[in-house]
Each structure stands twice: as structure tokens, then as C-alpha cells.
Design an enzyme around this catalytic site. Structure first.
Site, PDB file in Angstrom:
ATOM      1  N   SER A 153       0.839  -1.191   0.000  1.00 55.18           N
ATOM      2  CA  SER A 153       0.000   0.000   0.000  1.00 55.18           C
ATOM      3  C   SER A 153       0.887   1.258   0.000  1.00 55.18           C
ATOM      4  O   SER A 153       1.704   1.430  -0.908  1.00 55.18           O
ATOM      5  CB  SER A 153      -0.950  -0.049   1.212  1.00 55.18           C
ATOM      6  N   ARG A 214     -12.271   6.824   8.950  1.00 50.11           N
ATOM      7  CA  ARG A 214     -11.742   5.463   8.909  1.00 50.11           C
ATOM      8  C   ARG A 214     -12.798   4.476   8.407  1.00 50.11           C
ATOM      9  O   ARG A 214     -12.487   3.550   7.658  1.00 50.11           O
ATOM     10  CB  ARG A 214     -11.263   5.048  10.301  1.00 50.11           C
ATOM     11  N   ASP A 295      -9.219  -4.468  -6.423  1.00 52.62           N
ATOM     12  CA  ASP A 295      -8.683  -3.401  -5.576  1.00 52.62           C
ATOM     13  C   ASP A 295      -9.265  -2.084  -6.067  1.00 52.62           C
ATOM     14  O   ASP A 295      -8.978  -1.635  -7.183  1.00 52.62           O
ATOM     15  CB  ASP A 295      -7.157  -3.399  -5.657  1.00 52.62           C
ATOM     16  N   HIS A 325      -8.063  -4.287  -1.606  1.00 51.28           N
ATOM     17  CA  HIS A 325      -6.800  -3.630  -1.258  1.00 51.28           C
ATOM     18  C   HIS A 325      -6.138  -4.270  -0.043  1.00 51.28           C
ATOM     19  O   HIS A 325      -4.908  -4.249   0.085  1.00 51.28           O
ATOM     20  CB  HIS A 325      -7.050  -2.145  -0.994  1.00 51.28           C
ATOM     21  N   ASP A 326      -6.919  -4.830   0.847  1.00 50.29           N
ATOM     22  CA  ASP A 326      -6.377  -5.444   2.067  1.00 50.29           C
ATOM     23  C   ASP A 326      -5.930  -6.888   1.876  1.00 50.29           C
ATOM     24  O   ASP A 326      -5.630  -7.569   2.858  1.00 50.29           O
ATOM     25  CB  ASP A 326      -7.419  -5.396   3.185  1.00 50.29           C
TER      26      ASP A 326
END
Length: 350
Positions: A153, A214, A295, A325-326
Site C-alpha cells: 500500500s 476510517r 482493488d 486492497h487489504d
């Protein structure tokens, strides 16, 4: 003392060692020496001029092993995984250990807290600033070069900058879920997250604003497919309000983040992602780019463009994963297999 390329306007001042926590384990565990420390450097930042910066690092592994720098997303830090010396959980627990590619008995693992992570630097931070800080850290630790840089990332963005700006100090780069630029869709998502922080500050609800930012980010880190699998339950009416199945998960993610992250750190490092831009054609370090289908922050098309720009220096690995993405935090065995291949031949001990 510095190896920084002066043509890139990076500072070359000696570092001042502030503190060092060194522990040697007895007998068979002695190879797993673990060190934490701090150094103060003078850094010429791209958008903020000359600054005195404290770098906090952790280094684990045999003194004669090849050094691998590891960097993660903007919430990552210097502690990668538990050890006998520092037993608390790290942010990359599942990818570090015996027989893993990142095995601290065979490789010397180095990580640091990103510039700005303590929230004390209220200025624009470029990914190139992070790369130049790492170069000064290596000089202070008497490490001439890295056998590899593994970046996930935001860490992948920093790795690309390091390969560009300090190629003589790096043998190879593994860039996971990171590209040569911020995709406009992803940049727009982050801009809205930062506006949520500002709105919270205007309402004297700083924690709530950061928590909401978040939670928005969590939606971009994962995929609709994962949410369908995990949270496909009917909404409930709670105190007269409709509450969807994913809200407990999102609330918990927001609360955990608020507990460990200064607001200014979040804002400035989020901005840093959007400031990032390199020309892949200028990178002359062997680079493996790891992309994830689905992603939403780093689309596969950007990873392909990056590899095409790298030319003969670039290779592409593509994962299919519902984690988006994770995926690098969830698909640990598959990521480890890629790292095993990528790091082979970097001088590791047999």
C-alpha cells in the site's frame, strides 16, 4: 556520510542517535537480535523545506543476514511481529516467522515509523521524503544497501520512490497494492474522508470525525463481494433507527483507529498518498508489482501501466481475492509464496 543523490535535493546531514534499545538473546536465540532506536536527521522535504525529524526504527535478525526493509499502509509502524524481545503483536504478524520469506532467522528485517506518524509534523509530506529518510536511516545504521524493499500500500509508494532516488542502495523491490500515482477515484475517496475529519473538528467532535473517515476508508479497502458474504442480514430497527449488519464492524474499526492515531497523522499521511507520483521509466531496479483484482484504490489497470513503464525491470503478479486492497493482510500464504520467489537469491543464509 549520506548516499542521497544531491541532484534530487535531498539533505545529506549526519544523523544524531537519540536512543537505542538493544537486546541479545542467549545461546540458540542469539541470532534473533532485536533492536529499537531513534535517530534525529535533518531532511529537506519536497513541500516543507528543511526539517529536523526523529526516526523511530526496529531491526531484527542476524547481524550478517541480508537486510530487507518492510513498510506498510499509513497506519503501519516499526513493529512488524512479536519476538522474544518485543512480544507485543505487530501489524504484519502472519507474514513473519520461521520458514516464511520474511524469516528473522535468515533475514534482517528493518522497519520504521513513517515521518508524520506521531502527528507532530503539520506540513505536506511527500512519499519521496519518506524514501530520503530511509536512506539516512541506513547510513546511520551502517547499512550500505538493502537486499530488498517490500512495500505494501503506502509502503509500496515509498518503495518506488526509494528505487527511483537511491537505486545504488537497493537490489530489488516488491511493490504490493501500490502504483506510480494516486488514481483519481481513490484520491476523491480520500478527499471526502479528510473532509469528514474537518467536519468533526468544526463540531468539536474530533474523534467522531476521524472514526467516520476510517469507516469510509474501510469500504474502499475491501470489496462488495466480501460485504455480501459477511453482512448479508436484514437490517434491524434499534431505538427507532434502521441499523445495517455491517455497522458494528465499521464502528469497531473506527474506534480502534481513533485509539491509536493522531488526527494530524491521518490527514497528512492521507494527503501524502495523493501527492505521490513517479515516472516508472526512470526506475532502474528490478521490481515485482503485485496487484489484486477488485482493488478499488489501486486498479489493475494502473499496475499494468506501472509494469509497462518499468520495461525489462518490471514483473507483474496478479491475485484474485475478495479482500481487495487489504488482500496483503489476509492472503498471507499467497503473498508469502510471491515473496519467497522474489527474495530468492538475495544473499540469504542457507
Amino acid at each position: 556520510m549520506s548516499f542521497v543523490n544531491a541532484t534530487l535535493q535531498a539533505v545529506a546531514a549526519p544523523a544524531h542517535v537519540v536512543g537505542d534499545e538493544s537486546v541479545y538473546l542467549p545461546h540458540a536465540q542469539e541470532s534473533a537480535r532485536a533492536v529499537r532506536g531513534e535517530i534525529v536527521i535533518e531532511l529537506t522535504m519536497r513541500h516543507a523545506g528543511n526539517r529536523s525529524i526523529t526516526l523511530r526504527y526496529e531491526l531484527q535478525g542476524p547481524a550478517d543476514a541480508p537486510v530487507v526493509f518492510v513498510a506498510g499502509g499509513i497506519s503501519a509502524h516499526r513493529h512488524l511481529a512479536p519476538s522474544a524481545v518485543f512480544p507485543e503483536a505487530g501489524w504484519l504478524n502472519s507474514l513473519i516467522g520461521t520458514d516464511r520469506a520474511l524469516d528473522p532467522d535468515r533475514r534482517r528485517l528493518l522497519a520504521f515509523d513513517f515521518i508524520g506518524a506521531d502527528g507532530k509534523l503539520d506540513a505536506p509530506i511527500d512519499s519521496s521524503d519518506q524514501a530520503d529518510a530511509i536512506a539516512q536511516l541506513l547510513t546511520a545504521l551502517d547499512i550500505p544497501s538493502l537486499h530488498a524493499f517490500v512495500g505494501y500500500s503506502y509502503g509500496a509508494l515509498v518503495g518506488l520512490q526509494f528505487a527511483l532516488r537511491h537505486p545504488s542502495r537497493l537490489q530489488r523491490l516488491v511493490a504490493v497494492s501500490g502504483a506510480h500515482r494516486a488514481h483519481p477515484y481513490a484520491a476523491a475517496c480520500r478527499a471526502l474522508q479528510r473532509k469528514a475529519v474537518v467536519l468533526g473538528q468544526l463540531q468539536c467532535a474530533d474523534a467522531q470525525g476521524l472514526s467516520l473517515a476510517r469507516q469510509f476508508a474501510m469500504l474502499s479497502y475491501r470489496t462488495p463481494e466480501e460485504f455480501e458474504e459477511r453482512f448479508d442480514a436484514a437490517p434491524e430497527i434499534v431505538n427507532g433507527r434502521v441499523r445495517c449488519a455491517a455497522e458494528d464492524y465499521l464502528d469497531a474499526a473506527g474506534a480502534q483507529y481513533v485509539a491509536r492515531t493522531p488526527i494530524n497523522a491521518y490527514v497528512r499521511l492521507s494527503e501524502s498518498i495523493d501527492l505521490h507520483r513517479v515516472d516508472p521509466a526512470d526506475i532502474r531496479v528490478p521490481t515485482i508489482v503485485v496487484a489484486v483484482e477488485g482493488d478499488r484504490l489501486v486498479p489493475l489497470s494502473d499496475s499494468v501501466t506501472l509494469v509497462e513503464g518499468l520495461g525489462t525491470y518490471g514483473q507483474l503478479r496478479v491475485l484474485r481475492s475478495p479482500y481487495g486492497h487489504d488482500a496483503f493482510l489476509k492472503e498471507t500464504d499467497r503473498i508469502d509464496a510471491i515473496l519467497q520467489s522474489a527474495l530468492r537469491g538475495t544473499g540469504e543464509k542457507a
